[in-house]
Design a protein around this motif. Structure first.
Motif, PDB file in Angstrom:
ATOM      1  N   ARG A  28       0.832  -1.207   0.000  1.00 58.99           N
ATOM      2  CA  ARG A  28       0.000   0.000   0.000  1.00 58.99           C
ATOM      3  C   ARG A  28       0.870   1.262   0.000  1.00 58.99           C
ATOM      4  O   ARG A  28       0.544   2.255  -0.646  1.00 58.99           O
ATOM      5  N   ILE A  29       1.983   1.233   0.728  1.00 57.37           N
ATOM      6  CA  ILE A  29       2.906   2.373   0.722  1.00 57.37           C
ATOM      7  C   ILE A  29       3.450   2.581  -0.689  1.00 57.37           C
ATOM      8  O   ILE A  29       3.461   3.702  -1.205  1.00 57.37           O
ATOM      9  N   GLU A  30       3.886   1.507  -1.332  1.00 54.84           N
ATOM     10  CA  GLU A  30       4.414   1.618  -2.698  1.00 54.84           C
ATOM     11  C   GLU A  30       3.352   2.116  -3.670  1.00 54.84           C
ATOM     12  O   GLU A  30       3.642   2.950  -4.534  1.00 54.84           O
ATOM     13  N   ALA A  31       2.117   1.627  -3.520  1.00 55.26           N
ATOM     14  CA  ALA A  31       1.034   2.065  -4.405  1.00 55.26           C
ATOM     15  C   ALA A  31       0.747   3.552  -4.218  1.00 55.26           C
ATOM     16  O   ALA A  31       0.525   4.284  -5.198  1.00 55.26           O
ATOM     17  N   GLU A  32       0.767   4.019  -2.968  1.00 61.22           N
ATOM     18  CA  GLU A  32       0.524   5.447  -2.710  1.00 61.22           C
ATOM     19  C   GLU A  32       1.660   6.294  -3.270  1.00 61.22           C
ATOM     20  O   GLU A  32       1.432   7.349  -3.862  1.00 61.22           O
ATOM     21  N   ALA A  33       2.896   5.838  -3.120  1.00 62.28           N
ATOM     22  CA  ALA A  33       4.039   6.569  -3.680  1.00 62.28           C
ATOM     23  C   ALA A  33       3.931   6.634  -5.204  1.00 62.28           C
ATOM     24  O   ALA A  33       4.218   7.672  -5.806  1.00 62.28           O
ATOM     25  N   HIS A  56       9.399   0.114   5.216  1.00 65.45           N
ATOM     26  CA  HIS A  56       9.071   1.103   6.237  1.00 65.45           C
ATOM     27  C   HIS A  56       8.436   2.372   5.682  1.00 65.45           C
ATOM     28  O   HIS A  56       7.320   2.710   6.044  1.00 65.45           O
ATOM     29  N   HIS A  57       9.151   3.126   4.823  1.00 63.55           N
ATOM     30  CA  HIS A  57       8.582   4.351   4.273  1.00 63.55           C
ATOM     31  C   HIS A  57       9.312   4.773   3.004  1.00 63.55           C
ATOM     32  O   HIS A  57      10.391   4.281   2.698  1.00 63.55           O
ATOM     33  N   VAL A  58       8.680   5.700   2.276  1.00 65.73           N
ATOM     34  CA  VAL A  58       9.245   6.288   1.063  1.00 65.73           C
ATOM     35  C   VAL A  58       9.334   7.791   1.286  1.00 65.73           C
ATOM     36  O   VAL A  58       8.363   8.422   1.704  1.00 65.73           O
ATOM     37  N   VAL A  59      10.509   8.350   1.055  1.00 67.02           N
ATOM     38  CA  VAL A  59      10.695   9.797   1.137  1.00 67.02           C
ATOM     39  C   VAL A  59      10.424  10.364  -0.245  1.00 67.02           C
ATOM     40  O   VAL A  59      10.983   9.888  -1.242  1.00 67.02           O
ATOM     41  N   MET A  60       9.563  11.381  -0.307  1.00 71.23           N
ATOM     42  CA  MET A  60       9.180  11.975  -1.585  1.00 71.23           C
ATOM     43  C   MET A  60       9.301  13.492  -1.501  1.00 71.23           C
ATOM     44  O   MET A  60       9.509  14.054  -0.423  1.00 71.23           O
ATOM     45  N   ALA A  61       9.136  14.135  -2.644  1.00 70.22           N
ATOM     46  CA  ALA A  61       9.074  15.592  -2.727  1.00 70.22           C
ATOM     47  C   ALA A  61       7.882  15.977  -3.574  1.00 70.22           C
ATOM     48  O   ALA A  61       7.544  15.287  -4.543  1.00 70.22           O
ATOM     49  N   PRO A  99       5.917  18.849  -6.149  1.00 73.07           N
ATOM     50  CA  PRO A  99       6.458  19.448  -7.377  1.00 73.07           C
ATOM     51  C   PRO A  99       7.450  20.593  -7.167  1.00 73.07           C
ATOM     52  O   PRO A  99       8.204  20.915  -8.085  1.00 73.07           O
ATOM     53  N   GLU A 100       7.489  21.197  -5.974  1.00 72.31           N
ATOM     54  CA  GLU A 100       8.459  22.269  -5.711  1.00 72.31           C
ATOM     55  C   GLU A 100       9.573  21.832  -4.767  1.00 72.31           C
ATOM     56  O   GLU A 100      10.349  22.643  -4.288  1.00 72.31           O
ATOM     57  N   GLY A 101       9.669  20.529  -4.506  1.00 74.85           N
ATOM     58  CA  GLY A 101      10.779  20.002  -3.733  1.00 74.85           C
ATOM     59  C   GLY A 101      10.573  19.896  -2.237  1.00 74.85           C
ATOM     60  O   GLY A 101      11.505  19.545  -1.512  1.00 74.85           O
ATOM     61  N   ASN A 102       9.372  20.172  -1.733  1.00 72.17           N
ATOM     62  CA  ASN A 102       9.104  20.026  -0.301  1.00 72.17           C
ATOM     63  C   ASN A 102       9.009  18.538   0.046  1.00 72.17           C
ATOM     64  O   ASN A 102       8.199  17.817  -0.536  1.00 72.17           O
ATOM     65  N   GLU A 103       9.846  18.099   0.985  1.00 70.97           N
ATOM     66  CA  GLU A 103       9.895  16.688   1.339  1.00 70.97           C
ATOM     67  C   GLU A 103       8.690  16.264   2.171  1.00 70.97           C
ATOM     68  O   GLU A 103       8.172  17.027   2.975  1.00 70.97           O
ATOM     69  N   PHE A 104       8.292  15.007   1.970  1.00 75.64           N
ATOM     70  CA  PHE A 104       7.282  14.368   2.801  1.00 75.64           C
ATOM     71  C   PHE A 104       7.529  12.873   2.733  1.00 75.64           C
ATOM     72  O   PHE A 104       8.293  12.404   1.894  1.00 75.64           O
ATOM     73  N   CYS A 105       6.931  12.126   3.644  1.00 72.92           N
ATOM     74  CA  CYS A 105       7.093  10.683   3.666  1.00 72.92           C
ATOM     75  C   CYS A 105       5.747  10.011   3.458  1.00 72.92           C
ATOM     76  O   CYS A 105       4.711  10.527   3.857  1.00 72.92           O
ATOM     77  N   VAL A 106       5.795   8.821   2.870  1.00 78.13           N
ATOM     78  CA  VAL A 106       4.631   7.961   2.766  1.00 78.13           C
ATOM     79  C   VAL A 106       4.960   6.740   3.614  1.00 78.13           C
ATOM     80  O   VAL A 106       5.989   6.097   3.417  1.00 78.13           O
ATOM     81  N   ALA A 107       4.097   6.458   4.589  1.00 78.40           N
ATOM     82  CA  ALA A 107       4.341   5.365   5.530  1.00 78.40           C
ATOM     83  C   ALA A 107       3.018   4.758   5.941  1.00 78.40           C
ATOM     84  O   ALA A 107       1.949   5.306   5.667  1.00 78.40           O
ATOM     85  N   ALA A 108       3.098   3.621   6.624  1.00 81.30           N
ATOM     86  CA  ALA A 108       1.893   2.974   7.130  1.00 81.30           C
ATOM     87  C   ALA A 108       1.415   3.707   8.369  1.00 81.30           C
ATOM     88  O   ALA A 108       2.205   4.196   9.159  1.00 81.30           O
TER      89      ALA A 108
END
Length: 145
Positions: free
Chosen positions: A103-108, A125-130, A132-141
């Motif tokens: 589910r984490i991978e699908a959301e990413a 565990h989680h995916v670190v993403m940005a 469109p303007e480079g602000n970081e966030f994580c996708v996790a369970a």
């Protein structure tokens, strides 16, 4: 009583970030504050300079009223360093570790298609993403129900 918080993101182009974060969070455009019928009417009440536009900001909210409001405001400078605060987007935590990771991978993947980019993957565990303007966030369970 605990304090409520709003979150504010700086942006180069607020409408682009608003579309992304509405997709990411399931948020909607926040209605104009009373007594104004529209955000443009509210914005005009401030008698700002002609360089200021209602499109320099976006105001989003959780349609259920649970999450914090999100303001996205145009600033003159671009992002230059890692965020000191970031959002974690939590997907359902139920199921086996493999099911949660799927589910984490699908959301990413969904957020990548919406304009986000993957910065790092911490398998299981989680995916670190940005955004469109480079602000970081994580996708996790999220926590199991």
């Amino acid at each position: 009583m605990a304090a409520r918080i709003d979150l504010t993101l700086d942006a180069v182009h607020a409408p682009t970030l608003a579309v992304f974060w509405k997709t990411a969070l399931g948020y909607v455009d926040e209605p104009a504050p009373a007594p104004f019928a529209t955000r443009a009417e509210w914005h005009a009440s401030f008698e700002l300079g002609e360089d200021d536009s209602v499109d320099d900001g976006a105001w989003l909210c959780d349609p259920d009223g649970d999450g914090p409001r999100l303001a996205i405001l145009k600033v003159p400078e671009g992002k230059t360093a890692k965020n000191r605060l970031h959002l974690d987007i939590r997907v359902s935590g139920d199921g086996t570790p493999a099911e949660r990771w799927a589910r984490i991978e699908a959301e990413a993947t969904r957020l990548g298609a919406a304009g986000g980019s993957v910065l790092g993957v911490f398998d299981g565990h989680h995916v670190v993403m940005a955004d469109p303007e480079g602000n970081e966030f994580c996708v996790a369970a999220g926590p199991a129900a």
